[in-house]
Scaffold this active site. Structure first.
Site, PDB file in Angstrom:
ATOM      1  N   LYS A  18      44.184  33.874  38.463  1.00 27.86           N
ATOM      2  CA  LYS A  18      45.152  32.787  38.308  1.00 27.86           C
ATOM      3  C   LYS A  18      46.156  32.744  39.455  1.00 27.86           C
ATOM      4  O   LYS A  18      46.806  31.725  39.672  1.00 27.86           O
ATOM      5  CB  LYS A  18      45.861  32.896  36.972  1.00 27.86           C
ATOM      6  CG  LYS A  18      44.926  32.580  35.804  1.00 27.86           C
ATOM      7  CD  LYS A  18      45.631  32.552  34.470  1.00 27.86           C
ATOM      8  CE  LYS A  18      44.676  32.215  33.336  1.00 27.86           C
ATOM      9  NZ  LYS A  18      43.701  33.306  33.063  1.00 27.86           N
TER      10      LYS A  18
HETATM   11  C1  PLP Z   1      42.472  33.032  32.392  1.00 34.06           C
HETATM   12  C2  PLP Z   1      41.466  34.128  32.390  1.00 34.06           C
HETATM   13  C3  PLP Z   1      40.107  33.901  32.090  1.00 34.06           C
HETATM   14  C4  PLP Z   1      39.597  32.539  31.658  1.00 34.06           C
HETATM   15  O1  PLP Z   1      39.507  31.665  32.735  1.00 34.06           O
HETATM   16  P1  PLP Z   1      39.222  30.122  32.502  1.00 34.06           P
HETATM   17  O2  PLP Z   1      39.284  29.503  33.836  1.00 34.06           O
HETATM   18  O3  PLP Z   1      40.306  29.635  31.571  1.00 34.06           O
HETATM   19  O4  PLP Z   1      37.879  30.013  31.865  1.00 34.06           O
HETATM   20  C5  PLP Z   1      39.209  34.942  32.191  1.00 34.06           C
HETATM   21  N1  PLP Z   1      39.625  36.181  32.514  1.00 34.06           N
HETATM   22  C6  PLP Z   1      40.912  36.453  32.782  1.00 34.06           C
HETATM   23  C7  PLP Z   1      41.300  37.848  33.102  1.00 34.06           C
HETATM   24  C8  PLP Z   1      41.883  35.443  32.742  1.00 34.06           C
HETATM   25  O5  PLP Z   1      43.161  35.734  33.003  1.00 34.06           O
END
Ligand code: PLP
Length: 443
Positions: A107
């Site tokens: 993210k």
């Molecule tokens: C947010 C997140 C996900 C999910 O990702 P999406 O793009 O919402 O499918 C998977 N793993 C981790 C560690 C995350 O922080």
């Protein structure tokens, strides 16, 4: 670059409006009208491009008509500050490590890019922009780090007191400068309600320019497509076709992969890996999309019962003008392009142990689900090379990892040092009036 709402193609916005608003008024999601194909020479010569140059090329193709080249270069160079290395497990399986940013999860890429783009658009304004975010833990950390010291932008993060982990709290409360943490005496839902009320409060919005750092902002999706190219580039040109396996919750990462594929990256197939919150794998099986409340699991960043980006996936595959619903008309195309598999916590734990024993690699619970899904896919499709997106560093889930593996794991310095930093947060009751007057007196 023009975008439309997935709910209504006549609801159009330019990039600035889409980024600053986040969501169209009709509650659809913004999608670009055109997803241009990149020149074959670029795809053939990816190895000649740095990660940042890849990002710049993608952005120029998407919105080079809208933002001058020199500005795009600056935005991408500031946003893409950490690497995305591919680690080889064996000839069939590879790991794309997306945790080298400040909050140790993928993210960081989206948050950082969104901050740069919002800062760029905000330069024309004289007033400060105040970003409000409610977080149950992870998103807040990425947003805080992403917007840290972005000129002209203040960030207020609301989190539920006592309901985020110690390290998550430190990620929100130790930066200072333009990042302010509000510790709310309530739940995550209470935090979200406070933020929603503030956005709907027209009087308040006359005094303060408010915006959100919503996870479905198109500015978070765009940079997530860069690392598909970056990963592809790191594998040898010769060899079996490449498939990507994506541990998924809201399906932003997977949707970004679909964009990369549309832009011409020769991705052979996608694998959607989920925990028992499996509405998308179930849809790929049956054609029926049946959202339901999420259940708590070990891979909790994927505990999503109604993935927000599903509307974008449907939009990419739906047939327009058909009598059938969009969701049903998207099914044949989507199930050809994507295989879906789901796993429970016990299977996840065994996979963490298996990857350690077989490859001496420490994989986190989210990546472990990806590993299982790739294994399953490759049983039927052995002549492929699979890249698993490792979405977070395992030390983010330290207690679970130590319990599962029975030994300590390495904690990167940038996480370890947080423990000793001093927490600064403003405590507030779960009251909209108090929140409102606090905002008015501080911004
Ligand atoms: C947010 C997140 C996900 C999910 O990702 P999406 O793009 O919402 O499918 C998977 N793993 C981790 C560690 C995350 O922080």
């Amino acid at each position: 670059m023009k975008l439309y709402s997935t709910k209504n193609k006549d609801n159009v916005a330019d990039l600035k409006e889409a980024v600053m608003k986040g969501l169209p008024d009709d509650n659809g999601l913004y999608m670009p009208f055109s997803i241009p194909e990149l020149p074959q020479s670029f795809i053939d010569n990816l190895a000649d491009y740095s990660f940042q140059e890849i990002g710049i090329t993608v952005c120029k193709a998407l919105f080079g008509d809208y933002i001058p080249s020199a500005d795009i270069e600056q935005i991408v160079n500031n946003a893409i500050e950490f690497s995305a290395p591919v680690v080889r497990l064996d000839d069939q399986k590879y790991i794309l490590e997306l945790f080298h940013g400040p909050s140790l999860a993928f993210k960081d890429f989206g948050a950082r890019f969104m901050a740069q783009l919002m800062g760029y658009f905000n330069k024309e304004e004289s007033d400060k922009l105040v970003i409000l975010v409610a977080t149950s833990g992870d998103t807040g950390g990425a947003v805080a780090a992403g917007f840290y010291q972005t000129l002209g932008i203040e960030v207020v993060i609301l989190y539920p007191s006592g309901k985020v982990s110690l390290l998550q709290e430190k990620q929100l409360t130790t930066l200072g400068h333009n990042i302010t943490a509000l510790e709310v005496d309530g739940t995550f839902d209470d935090c979200q309600t406070l933020v929603k009320k503030a956005f709907l409060d027209s009087e308040l919005n006359k005094s303060i320019r408010l915006s959100s750092a919503n996870s479905i902002n198109i500015a978070r999706l765009i940079p997530q497509s860069f690392y598909y190219f970056e990963a592809y580039k790191q594998l040898s040109k010769e060899g079996n076709p490449i498939v990507f396996c994506v541990p998924s919750g809201n399906f932003g990462n997977l949707t970004a992969g679909l964009l990369a594929q549309k832009m011409g990256l020769p991705i052979h197939h996608f694998i959607a890996a989920t925990n028992k919150n499996d509405v998308v794998p179930a849809y790929l099986d049956s054609g029926l999309y049946e959202p339901r409340p999420s259940e708590r699991t070990l891979s909790n960043a994927m505990d999503v019962g109604n993935p927000s980006n599903f509307a974008r996936m449907v939009d990419l595959y739906r047939a327009f003008g058909e009598a059938n619903s969009a969701v049903l008309s998207a099914w044949p195309g989507m199930k050809t392009a994507i295989s879906g598999f789901a796993y429970d916590d016990l299977e996840t734990e065994s996979a963490v142990v298996e990857v350690m024993n077989k490859y001496n690699y420490t994989i986190d619970p989210h990546g472990a689900i990806g590993y299982l899904a790739l294994e399953k896919y490759q049983k039927e499709n052995p002549d492929t090379r699979g890249i698993i997106l490792e979405t977070a560093h395992p030390s983010k889930f330290l207690d679970d990892m130590v319990r599962i593996l029975g030994h300590d794991i390495e904690v990167p310095d940038r996480l370890a040092v947080l423990k000793d930093r001093e927490k600064v947060a403003h405590s507030t009751p779960n009251s909209y009036d108090e929140f409102r007057s606090w905002l008015l007196s501080n911004y």
